[in-house]
Structures are given as structure tokens and as C-alpha cells.
Design a protein around this motif. Structure first.
Motif, short mmCIF file in Angstrom:
data_model
loop_
_atom_site.label_atom_id
_atom_site.label_comp_id
_atom_site.label_asym_id
_atom_site.label_seq_id
_atom_site.Cartn_x
_atom_site.Cartn_y
_atom_site.Cartn_z
N THR A 168 0.98 -1.18 0.01
CA THR A 168 -0.04 -0.04 -0.05
C THR A 168 0.70 1.43 0.01
O THR A 168 0.44 2.36 -0.51
CB THR A 168 -0.73 -0.08 1.25
OG1 THR A 168 -1.67 -1.21 1.26
CG2 THR A 168 -1.85 1.33 1.09
N PHE A 169 1.85 1.30 0.86
CA PHE A 169 2.80 2.35 0.86
C PHE A 169 4.07 2.23 0.04
O PHE A 169 5.13 2.68 0.40
CB PHE A 169 3.10 2.84 2.49
CG PHE A 169 1.90 2.64 3.24
CD1 PHE A 169 1.11 3.98 2.84
CD2 PHE A 169 1.33 1.91 3.95
CE1 PHE A 169 -0.17 4.17 3.71
CE2 PHE A 169 0.27 1.97 4.83
CZ PHE A 169 -0.75 3.22 4.70
N ALA A 170 4.09 1.46 -1.05
CA ALA A 170 5.12 1.45 -1.86
C ALA A 170 5.80 2.75 -2.21
O ALA A 170 7.05 2.94 -2.48
CB ALA A 170 4.94 0.59 -2.96
N ASP A 171 4.99 3.89 -2.63
CA ASP A 171 5.23 5.10 -2.87
C ASP A 171 6.24 5.70 -2.05
O ASP A 171 6.89 6.68 -2.25
CB ASP A 171 4.33 5.95 -3.43
CG ASP A 171 3.32 6.25 -2.27
OD1 ASP A 171 2.91 5.22 -1.28
OD2 ASP A 171 2.51 7.15 -2.19
N ARG A 172 6.05 5.58 -0.54
CA ARG A 172 6.83 6.03 0.41
C ARG A 172 7.98 5.33 0.80
O ARG A 172 8.89 5.76 1.55
CB ARG A 172 5.93 6.03 1.65
CG ARG A 172 4.79 7.03 1.54
CD ARG A 172 3.97 7.18 2.75
NE ARG A 172 2.76 7.85 2.58
CZ ARG A 172 1.71 7.67 3.28
NH1 ARG A 172 1.87 7.34 4.47
NH2 ARG A 172 0.63 8.43 2.99
N ARG A 173 8.46 4.17 0.09
CA ARG A 173 9.56 3.28 0.16
C ARG A 173 9.77 3.06 1.49
O ARG A 173 10.74 3.54 2.04
CB ARG A 173 10.52 3.94 -0.62
CG ARG A 173 10.26 3.91 -1.96
CD ARG A 173 11.62 4.49 -2.58
NE ARG A 173 11.33 4.65 -4.16
CZ ARG A 173 11.84 5.51 -4.59
NH1 ARG A 173 12.57 6.28 -4.48
NH2 ARG A 173 11.51 5.69 -6.12
N PRO A 174 9.03 2.18 2.43
CA PRO A 174 9.21 2.10 3.71
C PRO A 174 10.38 1.23 3.89
O PRO A 174 10.83 0.34 3.10
CB PRO A 174 8.07 1.05 4.35
CG PRO A 174 7.27 0.89 3.30
CD PRO A 174 7.52 1.55 1.92
N ARG A 175 11.58 1.51 4.57
CA ARG A 175 12.87 1.02 4.78
C ARG A 175 13.12 0.09 6.07
O ARG A 175 14.02 -0.30 6.24
CB ARG A 175 13.63 2.05 4.92
CG ARG A 175 13.87 2.74 3.24
CD ARG A 175 15.11 3.87 3.43
NE ARG A 175 15.02 4.79 2.22
CZ ARG A 175 14.89 4.90 1.16
NH1 ARG A 175 13.79 4.03 0.82
NH2 ARG A 175 14.97 5.78 0.31
N SER A 176 12.11 0.12 6.94
CA SER A 176 12.04 -0.54 8.27
C SER A 176 11.08 -1.27 8.68
O SER A 176 9.89 -0.53 8.13
CB SER A 176 12.76 0.33 9.15
OG SER A 176 12.00 1.32 9.74
N PHE A 177 11.00 -2.08 9.54
CA PHE A 177 9.58 -2.63 10.07
C PHE A 177 8.96 -1.79 11.27
O PHE A 177 7.75 -1.91 11.38
CB PHE A 177 10.06 -4.10 10.54
CG PHE A 177 10.44 -5.15 9.54
CD1 PHE A 177 9.47 -5.44 8.78
CD2 PHE A 177 11.56 -5.69 9.48
CE1 PHE A 177 9.40 -6.42 7.75
CE2 PHE A 177 11.82 -6.58 8.44
CZ PHE A 177 10.79 -6.90 7.60
N ALA A 178 9.82 -0.81 11.60
CA ALA A 178 8.98 0.30 12.46
C ALA A 178 7.85 0.91 11.90
O ALA A 178 6.99 1.33 12.48
CB ALA A 178 10.10 1.29 13.09
#
Length: 101
Positions: free
Chosen positions: A18-28
Motif C-alpha cells: 500500500t505504501f510502496a510510494d513512500r518506500r518503507p525502509r524498516s519494520f518500524a
């Protein structure tokens, strides 16, 4: 934290998709999303108290009590009206330069 493992794993997949555009870099980042989704799911399962609309309407329509006649309040004459100008005597020379009348 009480969140089931399958909900956590599904939440990780959901977050990255869902948030691929924000490029989550951690599990936090995923943890916050999972907490919010879990809280929403728990809220859905809790029983809801029905609203008695008749009582609600009666409560809203009740006339408000009028103020007590014995209530002390300032009179309108104690406050300057819009027509009255409050002039500071220290600026008398300035006012003389720009008369109103």
C-alpha cells in the motif's frame, strides 16, 4: 503486544504494497500501520451500544433555562459604545492634526 502473528505478517505485506510510494525502509514503519489496523479490527468486534433516538431528540429539544433575573452583570453603559472615541490625552497634538469633525 497481543497482535496475532498472522495479522502481523499480513500487515507487513499490506504496508509494503500500500505504501510502496513512500518506500518503507524498516519494520518500524510497518509496526505503526499494523498497530492502527489491529486497533481498528478490535474496535469492529466490540459491541456497540444502541442509541435511543427518542431520548436523544428530547434532550436536544429541551428548552435551555433562562438566566436568573438576580444575576449580576455589568450594564451596557459601563462599556463605551462604538460612537464614543476613547482618546489618550498624551496624543492630543496628534488628534489636533487630524480632526474627525
Amino acid at each position: 503486544s497481543g497482535v496475532p502473528m498472522d495479522f502481523i505478517l499480513a500487515g507487513i505485506d499490506y504496508t509494503f504494497a500500500t505504501f510502496a510510494d513512500r518506500r518503507p525502509r524498516s519494520f518500524a514503519y510497518c509496526a505503526e500501520v499494523i498497530k492502527e489496523r489491529c486497533a481498528a479490527e478490535v474496535a469492529k468486534r466490540q459491541p456497540v451500544e444502541a442509541v435511543n433516538w427518542a431520548e436523544y431528540r428530547e434532550h436536544c429539544v429541551k428548552p435551555q433555562p433562562s438566566p436568573s433575573p438576580h444575576r449580576t452583570s455589568r450594564t451596557r453603559t459601563s462599556q463605551p459604545t462604538r460612537r464614543e472615541r476613547i482618546r489618550d490625552e498624551r496624543y492630543a497634538e496628534f488628534y489636533a492634526l487630524f480632526p474627525d469633525e
